[in-house]
Scaffold this motif. Structure first.
Motif, PDB file in Angstrom:
ATOM      1  N   HIS A 149       1.045  -1.082   0.526  1.00 22.52           N
ATOM      2  CA  HIS A 149      -0.197  -0.158  -0.230  1.00 22.52           C
ATOM      3  C   HIS A 149       0.829   1.621  -0.436  1.00 22.52           C
ATOM      4  O   HIS A 149       0.802   2.335  -0.770  1.00 22.52           O
ATOM      5  CB  HIS A 149      -0.894   0.026   1.141  1.00 22.52           C
ATOM      6  CG  HIS A 149      -2.062  -0.785   1.288  1.00 22.52           C
ATOM      7  ND1 HIS A 149      -2.981  -0.095  -0.195  1.00 22.52           N
ATOM      8  CD2 HIS A 149      -2.596  -1.915   1.093  1.00 22.52           C
ATOM      9  CE1 HIS A 149      -4.314  -1.059   0.521  1.00 22.52           C
ATOM     10  NE2 HIS A 149      -3.687  -1.990   0.861  1.00 22.52           N
ATOM     11  N   GLN A 150       2.080   1.338   0.433  1.00 20.66           N
ATOM     12  CA  GLN A 150       3.037   2.629   0.810  1.00 20.66           C
ATOM     13  C   GLN A 150       3.702   2.760  -0.249  1.00 20.66           C
ATOM     14  O   GLN A 150       3.401   3.529  -1.002  1.00 20.66           O
ATOM     15  CB  GLN A 150       3.621   1.943   2.187  1.00 20.66           C
ATOM     16  CG  GLN A 150       2.665   2.606   3.295  1.00 20.66           C
ATOM     17  CD  GLN A 150       3.882   1.966   4.528  1.00 20.66           C
ATOM     18  OE1 GLN A 150       5.391   1.750   4.307  1.00 20.66           O
ATOM     19  NE2 GLN A 150       3.423   2.296   5.849  1.00 20.66           N
ATOM     20  N   THR A 151       4.301   1.538  -0.962  1.00 17.64           N
ATOM     21  CA  THR A 151       4.712   1.945  -2.325  1.00 17.64           C
ATOM     22  C   THR A 151       4.017   1.656  -3.538  1.00 17.64           C
ATOM     23  O   THR A 151       4.502   2.579  -4.070  1.00 17.64           O
ATOM     24  CB  THR A 151       5.216   0.505  -2.253  1.00 17.64           C
ATOM     25  OG1 THR A 151       4.761  -0.890  -2.224  1.00 17.64           O
ATOM     26  CG2 THR A 151       6.688   0.362  -1.542  1.00 17.64           C
ATOM     27  N   PHE A 152       3.224   1.566  -3.080  1.00 14.77           N
ATOM     28  CA  PHE A 152       1.806   1.590  -4.474  1.00 14.77           C
ATOM     29  C   PHE A 152       1.610   3.310  -4.349  1.00 14.77           C
ATOM     30  O   PHE A 152       1.387   4.235  -5.427  1.00 14.77           O
ATOM     31  CB  PHE A 152       0.334   1.010  -3.951  1.00 14.77           C
ATOM     32  CG  PHE A 152      -0.656   1.291  -5.426  1.00 14.77           C
ATOM     33  CD1 PHE A 152      -0.483   2.087  -6.221  1.00 14.77           C
ATOM     34  CD2 PHE A 152      -1.913   1.527  -4.391  1.00 14.77           C
ATOM     35  CE1 PHE A 152      -1.960   1.940  -7.557  1.00 14.77           C
ATOM     36  CE2 PHE A 152      -2.878   2.121  -5.172  1.00 14.77           C
ATOM     37  CZ  PHE A 152      -2.729   2.457  -6.537  1.00 14.77           C
ATOM     38  N   LEU A 153       1.149   3.839  -3.300  1.00 14.76           N
ATOM     39  CA  LEU A 153       1.500   5.589  -3.371  1.00 14.76           C
ATOM     40  C   LEU A 153       2.378   6.213  -3.537  1.00 14.76           C
ATOM     41  O   LEU A 153       2.427   7.935  -4.287  1.00 14.76           O
ATOM     42  CB  LEU A 153       0.480   5.243  -1.924  1.00 14.76           C
ATOM     43  CG  LEU A 153      -1.050   5.734  -1.298  1.00 14.76           C
ATOM     44  CD1 LEU A 153      -1.039   5.363  -0.022  1.00 14.76           C
ATOM     45  CD2 LEU A 153      -1.844   6.260  -2.154  1.00 14.76           C
ATOM     46  N   THR A 184      -3.424  14.129  -0.431  1.00 18.50           N
ATOM     47  CA  THR A 184      -4.262  12.766  -0.392  1.00 18.50           C
ATOM     48  C   THR A 184      -3.577  11.446  -0.057  1.00 18.50           C
ATOM     49  O   THR A 184      -4.637  11.135   0.354  1.00 18.50           O
ATOM     50  CB  THR A 184      -4.412  13.051  -2.079  1.00 18.50           C
ATOM     51  OG1 THR A 184      -5.553  14.115  -2.390  1.00 18.50           O
ATOM     52  CG2 THR A 184      -5.726  11.674  -2.419  1.00 18.50           C
ATOM     53  N   ALA A 185      -2.458  11.177  -0.688  1.00 16.81           N
ATOM     54  CA  ALA A 185      -2.341  10.248  -0.109  1.00 16.81           C
ATOM     55  C   ALA A 185      -2.077   9.688   0.968  1.00 16.81           C
ATOM     56  O   ALA A 185      -2.699   8.257   1.417  1.00 16.81           O
ATOM     57  CB  ALA A 185      -0.942   9.424  -0.903  1.00 16.81           C
ATOM     58  N   ALA A 186      -1.566  10.390   1.570  1.00 17.78           N
ATOM     59  CA  ALA A 186      -1.125  10.014   3.187  1.00 17.78           C
ATOM     60  C   ALA A 186      -2.363  10.064   3.627  1.00 17.78           C
ATOM     61  O   ALA A 186      -3.204   9.606   5.196  1.00 17.78           O
ATOM     62  CB  ALA A 186      -0.409  11.497   3.873  1.00 17.78           C
ATOM     63  N   PHE A 191      -6.568   6.354   5.919  1.00 17.52           N
ATOM     64  CA  PHE A 191      -8.109   6.055   6.015  1.00 17.52           C
ATOM     65  C   PHE A 191      -8.328   4.225   6.021  1.00 17.52           C
ATOM     66  O   PHE A 191      -8.557   3.761   6.347  1.00 17.52           O
ATOM     67  CB  PHE A 191      -9.121   6.043   5.089  1.00 17.52           C
ATOM     68  CG  PHE A 191      -9.751   5.530   4.429  1.00 17.52           C
ATOM     69  CD1 PHE A 191     -10.921   5.529   5.269  1.00 17.52           C
ATOM     70  CD2 PHE A 191     -10.006   4.765   3.483  1.00 17.52           C
ATOM     71  CE1 PHE A 191     -12.483   5.418   5.304  1.00 17.52           C
ATOM     72  CE2 PHE A 191     -11.206   4.240   3.437  1.00 17.52           C
ATOM     73  CZ  PHE A 191     -12.390   4.728   4.339  1.00 17.52           C
ATOM     74  N   THR A 192      -7.631   3.300   4.818  1.00 13.39           N
ATOM     75  CA  THR A 192      -7.408   1.769   4.896  1.00 13.39           C
ATOM     76  C   THR A 192      -6.632   1.543   6.004  1.00 13.39           C
ATOM     77  O   THR A 192      -7.188   0.209   6.483  1.00 13.39           O
ATOM     78  CB  THR A 192      -6.396   1.177   3.568  1.00 13.39           C
ATOM     79  OG1 THR A 192      -4.702   2.459   3.600  1.00 13.39           O
ATOM     80  CG2 THR A 192      -6.998   2.168   2.455  1.00 13.39           C
ATOM     81  N   SER A 193      -5.375   1.780   6.416  1.00 13.15           N
ATOM     82  CA  SER A 193      -4.470   1.578   7.521  1.00 13.15           C
ATOM     83  C   SER A 193      -5.438   1.539   8.893  1.00 13.15           C
ATOM     84  O   SER A 193      -5.176   0.700   9.760  1.00 13.15           O
ATOM     85  CB  SER A 193      -3.158   1.632   7.857  1.00 13.15           C
ATOM     86  OG  SER A 193      -3.456   2.817   8.073  1.00 13.15           O
ATOM     87  N   GLU A 194      -6.561   2.536   8.796  1.00  6.43           N
ATOM     88  CA  GLU A 194      -6.921   2.264  10.207  1.00  6.43           C
ATOM     89  C   GLU A 194      -8.584   2.445  10.348  1.00  6.43           C
ATOM     90  O   GLU A 194      -8.786   0.723  11.367  1.00  6.43           O
ATOM     91  CB  GLU A 194      -7.390   3.868  10.538  1.00  6.43           C
ATOM     92  CG  GLU A 194      -8.303   3.981  11.686  1.00  6.43           C
ATOM     93  CD  GLU A 194      -9.323   5.628  11.663  1.00  6.43           C
ATOM     94  OE1 GLU A 194     -10.041   5.797  12.265  1.00  6.43           O
ATOM     95  OE2 GLU A 194      -9.522   6.261  10.803  1.00  6.43           O
ATOM     96  N   THR A 195      -8.779   1.139   8.974  1.00  4.37           N
ATOM     97  CA  THR A 195     -10.724   0.960   9.159  1.00  4.37           C
ATOM     98  C   THR A 195     -10.215  -0.426   8.891  1.00  4.37           C
ATOM     99  O   THR A 195     -11.095  -1.407   9.614  1.00  4.37           O
ATOM    100  CB  THR A 195     -11.160   1.351   7.978  1.00  4.37           C
ATOM    101  OG1 THR A 195     -10.931   1.702   6.831  1.00  4.37           O
ATOM    102  CG2 THR A 195     -11.740   2.733   8.483  1.00  4.37           C
TER     103      THR A 195
END
Length: 368
Positions: A149-153, A184-186, A191-195
């Motif tokens: 996810h991180q490298t994707f953004l 926006t990426a942050a 959002f994904t990591s929290e939910t």
């Protein structure tokens, strides 16, 4: 075609393909089914786009839209969906056995690295690479998914920076767009990591799919350059109705407001409110970011009202200007002179334009 433009166009798309293949490899390793390598065929669309761009656009970008970014999303998003839905990515092995297994492999890996330094050869390098890949495979699946996810953004931001720009967008607009992408990426990563880290969410596959759908929907803003494009207002657009003038004057601001309200902050706020009200999930981070999304949406709506009032005021001021212009007689080339100019011209000896008029006597003077 410039050499630097060609190099940037090919290198960026190559990075996209390699990162997409890493995602497909992780899906195949998690699912333990070789058929998932068929996801790599989605990269053929990116190869086709590369060929068409090099032929017709000479490597340059397109207006308002980046097909390379969009096809990169198509190639990597299915892999991330499968990794998030898979049950093994929900929790890391926190038991002592799993931890000791991961830590015990590090001395073996370091020992293999030392042995490869002592004996040089192709076989040793291949063996070292194999051991390195095996150690990567032992990393927790949740860490792998978060890393993708991180490298994707990061790839989206760096790739948009490296891609050659077209004739429409300028360097200044590109830098503004990249700064917007960083923020926006942050927000999307948070959002994904929290939910998805909430246990109630993980135990509900429908809710996981809904969150992933909102995440995918928010990623569609990256191929768009509309938030920094300003529409040129023609003279005909200034005398039309209110919507034409409104969009003409504030096109970039309106796109920015629409993207935030309908693609990012608005959907994120709805998901967080559902988690807090229906599923009774309350924590300080969830509440904080829900308030943050609410404030962003309200401020954007407030800005929309301010821009609308400004455009409405400028529209009402135009008839007065046009009426004032029509009340003045048209001057064909500036040859008509007022009576005051005639008098001043006769007294001061200024050059007075002559007009064809009948002269009745020698003492007669032309009348203006």
């Amino acid at each position: 075609m410039g050499g630097l433009v060609l190099c940037n166009a090919l290198a960026t798309r190559l990075l996209f393909v390699l990162h997409s293949l890493v995602g497909v490899w992780r899906v195949t390793a998690v699912k333990k089914e070789p058929r998932y390598w068929l996801l790599a065929l989605l990269n053929l669309l990116l190869f086709l786009e590369t060929a068409l761009t090099l032929k017709f656009k000479r490597g340059r970008g397109y207006k308002w839209f980046s097909p390379a970014i969009f096809l990169y999303l198509i190639s990597i998003v299915p892999s991330l969906w499968l990794l998030e839905i898979h049950h093994g990515t929900q929790y890391c092995i926190s038991q002592s056995g799993g931890t000791s297994q991961n830590t015990s492999s590090k001395p073996d890996f370091n020992q293999n690295l030392m042995s490869s330094e002592q004996t040089h050869g192709v076989d040793d390098l291949i063996e070292t690479a194999r051991v390195f890949v095996n150690n990567l495979s032992t990393v927790c699946e949740k860490v792998w998914t978060l890393g993708l996810h991180q490298t994707f953004l990061l790839m989206l931001i760096i790739g948009r920076w490296l891609l050659p720009i077209g004739d429409v967008i300028t360097r200044d607009q590109l830098s503004e767009l990249l700064l917007m992408f960083v923020g926006t990426a942050a927000d999307i990563l948070e959002f994904t990591s929290e939910t998805l880290a909430i246990e109630i969410v993980r135990n509900n596959p429908t809710l996981v799919c809904a969150i992933l759908f909102i995440w995918t929907w928010s990623m569609l803003q990256f191929p768009l350059d509309l938030a920094v494009h300003h529409v040129v207002c023609h003279s005909s657009a200034r005398v039309r109705a209110f919507p034409s003038l409104f969009f003409c004057q504030y096109s970039a601001d309106l796109w920015n407001i629409g993207i935030s309200v309908f693609i990012q902050d608005g959907p994120f706020l709805v998901v967080r409110l559902i988690l807090m009200t229906y599923f009774k999930v309350i924590n300080h981070m969830l509440v904080f970011f829900a308030v943050k999304n609410f404030l962003v949406v309200v401020l954007h709506l407030y800005r929309f009202v301010v821009l609308a009032l400004d455009a409405h005021a400028s529209l009402h001021s135009q008839p007065e200007v046009l009426k004032g212009e029509q009340s003045c007689p048209a001057e064909p080339g500036g040859n008509e002179v007022s009576p005051e100019d005639w008098e001043s011209g006769s007294k001061e000896g200024l050059a007075v334009p002559l007009r064809a008029s009948p002269v009745t006597s020698d003492n007669s003077y032309p009348t203006p």
